[in-house]
Scaffold this motif. Structure first.
Motif, mmCIF file in Angstrom:
data_model
loop_
_atom_site.group_PDB
_atom_site.id
_atom_site.type_symbol
_atom_site.label_atom_id
_atom_site.label_comp_id
_atom_site.label_asym_id
_atom_site.label_seq_id
_atom_site.Cartn_x
_atom_site.Cartn_y
_atom_site.Cartn_z
ATOM 1 N N GLN A 1 -30.810 -50.970 -10.387
ATOM 2 C CA GLN A 1 -31.649 -49.523 -9.943
ATOM 3 C C GLN A 1 -31.656 -48.735 -11.178
ATOM 4 O OE1 GLN A 1 -29.774 -47.379 -6.337
ATOM 5 N NE2 GLN A 1 -29.024 -49.433 -5.706
ATOM 6 N N ARG A 2 -32.211 -49.211 -12.267
ATOM 7 C CA ARG A 2 -32.615 -48.441 -13.369
ATOM 8 C C ARG A 2 -33.134 -47.147 -13.113
ATOM 9 N NH1 ARG A 2 -33.487 -51.179 -18.416
ATOM 10 N NH2 ARG A 2 -34.072 -49.269 -18.916
ATOM 11 N N ASP A 3 -32.990 -46.248 -14.032
ATOM 12 C CA ASP A 3 -33.436 -44.865 -13.707
ATOM 13 C C ASP A 3 -34.801 -44.881 -13.916
ATOM 14 O OD1 ASP A 3 -33.729 -42.331 -13.236
ATOM 15 O OD2 ASP A 3 -32.426 -41.523 -14.787
ATOM 16 N N GLY A 4 -35.754 -44.293 -13.120
ATOM 17 C CA GLY A 4 -37.264 -44.293 -13.368
ATOM 18 C C GLY A 4 -37.845 -43.465 -14.125
ATOM 19 N N ILE A 5 -36.918 -42.159 -14.323
ATOM 20 C CA ILE A 5 -37.228 -41.199 -15.053
ATOM 21 C C ILE A 5 -36.597 -41.196 -16.523
ATOM 22 C CG2 ILE A 5 -37.565 -38.774 -15.166
ATOM 23 C CD1 ILE A 5 -37.576 -38.754 -12.398
ATOM 24 N N SER A 6 -37.193 -41.135 -17.542
ATOM 25 C CA SER A 6 -36.863 -41.234 -18.939
ATOM 26 C C SER A 6 -35.935 -39.666 -19.060
ATOM 27 C CB SER A 6 -37.678 -41.112 -20.006
ATOM 28 O OG SER A 6 -37.083 -40.951 -21.423
ATOM 29 N N PRO A 7 -34.472 -39.695 -19.517
ATOM 30 C CA PRO A 7 -33.925 -38.421 -19.740
ATOM 31 C C PRO A 7 -34.889 -37.580 -20.820
ATOM 32 C CG PRO A 7 -32.452 -40.316 -20.279
ATOM 33 C CD PRO A 7 -33.520 -41.007 -19.866
ATOM 34 N N LEU A 8 -35.485 -38.013 -21.566
ATOM 35 C CA LEU A 8 -36.292 -37.120 -22.232
ATOM 36 C C LEU A 8 -37.388 -36.174 -21.645
ATOM 37 C CD1 LEU A 8 -36.973 -36.288 -25.415
ATOM 38 C CD2 LEU A 8 -38.597 -38.113 -25.442
ATOM 39 N N ASP A 9 -37.897 -36.984 -20.563
ATOM 40 C CA ASP A 9 -38.893 -36.163 -19.734
ATOM 41 C C ASP A 9 -37.797 -35.425 -18.605
ATOM 42 O OD1 ASP A 9 -40.791 -37.674 -20.511
ATOM 43 O OD2 ASP A 9 -40.520 -39.195 -19.204
ATOM 44 N N ARG A 10 -36.856 -35.000 -18.631
ATOM 45 C CA ARG A 10 -36.040 -34.174 -17.673
ATOM 46 C C ARG A 10 -35.626 -33.077 -18.634
ATOM 47 N NH1 ARG A 10 -33.867 -36.590 -13.027
ATOM 48 N NH2 ARG A 10 -33.704 -38.962 -13.231
ATOM 49 N N VAL A 11 -35.761 -33.031 -20.053
ATOM 50 C CA VAL A 11 -35.325 -31.766 -20.879
ATOM 51 C C VAL A 11 -35.754 -30.546 -20.452
ATOM 52 C CG1 VAL A 11 -35.286 -31.216 -23.186
ATOM 53 C CG2 VAL A 11 -34.736 -33.606 -22.756
ATOM 54 N N GLY A 12 -37.190 -30.700 -20.288
ATOM 55 C CA GLY A 12 -37.957 -29.372 -19.865
ATOM 56 C C GLY A 12 -37.366 -28.575 -18.764
ATOM 57 N N GLY A 13 -37.160 -29.521 -17.883
ATOM 58 C CA GLY A 13 -36.746 -29.116 -16.744
ATOM 59 C C GLY A 13 -35.177 -28.710 -16.484
ATOM 60 N N TRP A 14 -34.383 -29.354 -17.032
ATOM 61 C CA TRP A 14 -33.082 -28.875 -17.273
ATOM 62 C C TRP A 14 -33.132 -27.442 -18.124
ATOM 63 C CZ3 TRP A 14 -31.121 -34.374 -19.294
ATOM 64 C CH2 TRP A 14 -30.767 -35.009 -18.170
ATOM 65 N N LEU A 15 -33.923 -27.080 -19.141
ATOM 66 C CA LEU A 15 -33.915 -26.288 -19.922
ATOM 67 C C LEU A 15 -34.233 -24.868 -19.004
ATOM 68 C CD1 LEU A 15 -35.199 -27.158 -23.397
ATOM 69 C CD2 LEU A 15 -32.739 -26.517 -22.959
ATOM 70 N N LEU A 16 -34.830 -25.052 -17.847
ATOM 71 C CA LEU A 16 -35.429 -24.130 -17.000
ATOM 72 C C LEU A 16 -34.261 -23.693 -16.077
ATOM 73 C CD1 LEU A 16 -39.171 -24.834 -16.326
ATOM 74 C CD2 LEU A 16 -38.143 -23.096 -17.989
ATOM 75 N N THR A 17 -33.144 -24.597 -15.801
ATOM 76 C CA THR A 17 -32.108 -23.882 -14.966
ATOM 77 C C THR A 17 -30.789 -24.395 -15.866
ATOM 78 O OG1 THR A 17 -32.243 -26.398 -14.240
ATOM 79 C CG2 THR A 17 -33.330 -24.683 -12.789
ATOM 80 N N PRO A 18 -30.973 -23.309 -16.754
ATOM 81 C CA PRO A 18 -29.563 -23.713 -18.026
ATOM 82 C C PRO A 18 -28.186 -23.626 -17.344
ATOM 83 C CG PRO A 18 -30.326 -21.455 -18.174
ATOM 84 C CD PRO A 18 -31.612 -22.144 -17.022
ATOM 85 N N ASP A 19 -27.735 -23.037 -16.204
ATOM 86 C CA ASP A 19 -26.516 -22.927 -15.685
ATOM 87 C C ASP A 19 -26.036 -23.914 -14.766
ATOM 88 O OD1 ASP A 19 -26.223 -20.495 -16.962
ATOM 89 O OD2 ASP A 19 -26.992 -19.285 -15.547
ATOM 90 N N GLN A 20 -26.764 -25.035 -14.709
ATOM 91 C CA GLN A 20 -26.421 -26.111 -13.886
ATOM 92 C C GLN A 20 -25.588 -26.966 -14.405
ATOM 93 O OE1 GLN A 20 -29.710 -28.809 -12.605
ATOM 94 N NE2 GLN A 20 -28.413 -29.906 -11.118
ATOM 95 N N VAL A 21 -24.285 -27.057 -13.942
ATOM 96 C CA VAL A 21 -23.424 -28.158 -14.442
ATOM 97 C C VAL A 21 -23.384 -29.731 -14.239
ATOM 98 C CG1 VAL A 21 -21.018 -28.479 -14.613
ATOM 99 C CG2 VAL A 21 -21.549 -26.254 -14.417
ATOM 100 N N LEU A 22 -23.638 -30.194 -15.425
ATOM 101 C CA LEU A 22 -24.082 -31.535 -15.040
ATOM 102 C C LEU A 22 -23.094 -32.460 -15.234
ATOM 103 C CD1 LEU A 22 -27.268 -31.750 -17.121
ATOM 104 C CD2 LEU A 22 -27.075 -31.379 -14.782
ATOM 105 N N PHE A 23 -21.826 -32.359 -16.160
ATOM 106 C CA PHE A 23 -20.455 -32.784 -16.039
ATOM 107 C C PHE A 23 -19.710 -32.322 -16.918
ATOM 108 C CE2 PHE A 23 -23.172 -34.456 -19.645
ATOM 109 C CZ PHE A 23 -22.506 -34.539 -20.735
#
Length: 743
Positions: free
Chosen positions: A251-273
């Motif tokens: 079950q390899r991740d189909g979305i590259s982490p690099l493509d998630r960067v823009g979305g993560w920066l728009l929700t900066p307070d979400q705790v990921l780990f």
């Protein structure tokens, strides 16, 4: 000749069972060579049981019967297969026996375990299906060695099955932890002991060869064990893992982490780990080393691991290669999606989470998508360098570095994009006056930091067109744009690059730091010769971040490295006062010799085996003749008779067990003329008197017997010719063990 019930028969029986003990030990030692695959603890009981049980079974089946012969081989085969299945079920596969999956586990272990081991990072987990391979190989070796010892007279043949298993263990354990010097030395000693035990089944010197030979073999094995680490070996061992395609993680991740960067920066307070560690370090998530002109992706070849991650292929041990510091962390997953597993720098050990690992980059991926609340411990190695390490470093020239220089035209493109030449001019202008690779790399990072602004609202993307817009018009971007631009620009300068997606900073939360979506970072790395991959930070500080009371400084190691890089970029670019700035000509890449094709190794091995065979067939008859000439007079006369029979074999004498001594003499006269009778008839008389006379022969009689034998040999050479006699010596039957002939 020894007869049952005599002292000689008792000695033969003792030798036979001593041979079985040695073959069992040899099979067990061959099994212990798998310790580089699984570790010594799991292998020791498996090898011990698998070597002892079939040997005991073969010994029981070779017991005395009315016919005086052992049981037929097919009965031994049927019984050993049944005994193996039962033994494996109650030992190695006992968990599968209890849960009803025994047939499937046995099938997987026998048919597919070898490939699973080849695609697993060593040491492999001690799963029952994996250990079953050791069990079946050692069992077959012990059974085959025991049957060869019982049913053949060849001295060294019983060693062959165990040596085959030893070879299989060596192949499967290439690059595994530990060393096989100990098992190899023990195997050499046991082979020598077995040859000594089986060398005197016909009487003769009795136990004297054992009393002298066993200590000598042990001494030679000890010398070999102590001297082997100092033997200069320049060639890398053949690794079968290079020929086996490693399976991708499930079950390899189909979305590259690099493509998630823009979305993560728009929700900066979400705790990921969250991370618990004694020092603050940047945490990397994914390694992206391939660029096709549109997207960055990973070429990782993931393999299962038994919690261990191998060292970096370019890890150096000298002081000039930097220092390595161990960094333990405890990481708890919160809302981090996908399968990429975060860890500081290069992990070396992961506990508490099933992962697959890319041995080249050390990147981790979970076998299944991560879940909220999962916690694991990871121990990483943090590389640190000083100013001298960086100043003296040259660009890496290996295959990985060459691949990290590629700038493809893009999917479907038939000519290079115009942006490439613009990128090259931009990079050359940013690094004008640089006199070393580290200066070029550091100056490019400093230039990008001051050239554009950090903006989380910049549209994501990192294709040639989007990077061109970022550098020429937009000049605002996220870490995605800065890192991707740096990687492409550096490649135009001949600097091998890759991109890392990870996290820096974090918010304190008790004894841990919460890594939020806004803490995501993307940074490039450049590969230097002897240093490996060195990270750079071309991304400027986010506007207003310094006023954020919750913000934590970036990793301490990264801060130190950035200061060193800034100092390198700020150095006078001429190399010193009064010197004219010069840009050294790029060094020609080191010519790497192509690997030798497989047939060269095969031909070399065949040549060595052929030379060893020729040496053996020429040396064994000489040693056998020398042994026959020594001993008491009766043994010397019997040896002279056996030597005479060998001579007559060169002129056509075949079976001798049904012929009397005088019948052999008449045969020799018919082939060699009456001159042969002058030697064969008195030799036959001496043999018969030795066999039936009540008193032992005198030494002079043995001297006469060998004089007749030597003269007979000269007659045979004159009749058959030296070339024919040499051809017969090269036949494998010349290696047969010396067996007493009927007299």
């Amino acid at each position: 000749m020894e007869h049952p019930g005599t002292g000689g028969g008792a000695r033969a029986m003792i030798r036979r069972y001593l041979s079985l003990v040695v073959t069992a030990l040899l099979a067990a030692v061959a099994g212990l060579a798998f310790h580089r695959v699984f570790g010594l603890g799991p292998v020791l009981p498996v090898a011990g049981v698998a070597a002892a049980v079939p040997t005991l079974l073969s010994g029981l089946l070779s017991g005395p019967r009315k016919s005086g012969r052992p049981w037929p081989l097919w009965i031994a085969l049927v019984l050993t297969v049944a005994a193996w299945a039962g033994t494996a079920a109650v030992t190695v596969l006992r968990p599968a026996l209890s849960d009803g999956t025994l047939p499937q586990a046995m099938r997987e272990g026998v048919l597919r375990s070898w490939k699973s081991i080849l695609t697993t990072l060593l040491p492999a987990p001690a799963e029952p299906e994996f250990l079953l391979l050791v069990h079946v190989l050692v069992w077959l070796a012990a059974f085959g060695s025991a049957e060869l010892a019982l049913r053949t007279s060849l001295r060294a043949a019983p060693c062959l099955p165990a040596l085959a298993v030893f070879g299989a263990a060596l192949l499967l354990g290439v690059d595994g932890p530990g060393s096989n010097l100990g098992p190899a030395a023990a195997a050499v000693v046991l082979i020598a002991v077995l040859a000594l035990i089986r060398s005197d089944e016909g009487g003769g010197a009795g136990w004297r060869p054992l009393l002298v030979g066993v200590p000598a073999a042990a001494a030679l094995g000890a010398v070999a064990f102590l001297a082997a680490p100092y033997v200069p070996v320049s060639a890398d061992p053949y690794d079968p893992r290079e020929q086996v395609q490693a399976p991708p993680p499930q079950q390899r991740d189909g979305i590259s982490p690099l493509d998630r960067v823009g979305g993560w920066l728009l929700t900066p307070d979400q705790v990921l780990f969250s991370v618990e560690a004694s020092r603050r370090e940047n945490v990397r998530l994914a390694v992206l080393d391939r660029f096709d002109g549109v997207t960055w992706s990973s070429t990782a070849r993931f393999a299962p691991t038994g919690s261990r991650v191998p060292a970096a292929p370019d890890a150096g041990g000298d002081a000039g290669d930097g220092t390595v510091r161990t960094a333990p962390q405890r990481i708890t997953i919160r809302d981090l999606p996908g399968v990429w597993v975060p860890a500081a720098d290069r992990p070396r050990r992961v506990e508490g989470l099933g992962v697959v690992v890319d041995p080249a980059s050390g990147a981790l991926a979970a076998a299944r998508p991560l879940r909220n609340g999962q916690s694991y411990r990871v121990t990483s190695e943090i590389r640190e360098w000083d100013a001298g390490d960086l100043a003296a470093a040259g660009i890496a020239q290996d295959a990985e570095a060459r691949a990290a220089l590629q700038l493809p035209w893009g999917p479907g493109a038939t000519k290079p994009p115009v942006q490439l030449e613009e990128f090259r001019r931009f990079a050359q202008g940013a690094t004008a006056g640089a006199v070393s690779p580290i200066q070029r790399a550091a100056m490019l990072a400093v230039h990008l930091k001051s050239y554009a602004k950090y903006d989380v609202t910049a549209p994501p993307g990192h294709s040639y067109r989007q990077l061109d817009y970022f550098l020429s018009e937009g000049r605002r971007g996220t870490p995605e744009h800065f890192a991707a631009s740096y990687a492409v620009l550096a490649r135009t300068l001949g600097l091998p690059t890759r991109i890392m997606v990870g996290f820096s900073g974090g918010r304190p939360s008790g004894n841990a730091r919460d890594m939020r979506a806004g803490d995501v970072m993307v940074w490039p790395e450049v590969k230097f010769d002897g240093l490996g991959w060195v990270p750079f930070n071309p991304t400027p500080q986010r506007s207003g971040q310094s006023k954020d009371s919750d913000a934590v400084a970036a990793g301490e190691t990264q801060q130190k490295l950035e200061r060193l890089q800034q100092n390198a970029a700020a150095q006078q670019r001429g190399g010193g006062p009064g010197k004219t700035p010069q840009t050294p000509a790029p060094a020609a890449p080191a010519a790497s010799e192509p690997p030798l094709p497989w047939w060269v190794y095969a031909a070399s091995l065949a040549g060595l085996l052929a030379a060893a065979y020729v040496l053996a067939v020429l040396l064994v008859p000489v040693l056998r003749r020398r042994r026959r000439r020594n001993g008491p007079p009766a043994a010397r006369i019997a040896g002279a008779w056996r030597q005479a029979l060998e001579h007559l074999g060169d002129v056509g004498l075949a079976a001798t067990r049904t012929l009397t001594a005088h019948e052999v003499a008449r045969f020799g006269a018919g082939r060699l003329g009456d001159a042969a009778l002058d030697h064969l008839r008195p030799l036959a008389d001496l043999v018969n008197r030795t066999r039936f006379a009540p008193s032992p022969p005198e030494p002079y009689a043995a001297d006469q017997a060998w004089e007749h034998t030597d003269r007979l040999g000269r007659l045979v050479t004159a009749k058959a010719g030296r070339l024919r006699r040499l051809r017969r010596r090269l036949h494998p039957r010349s290696l047969r063990r010396d067996r007493p002939e009927p007299l």
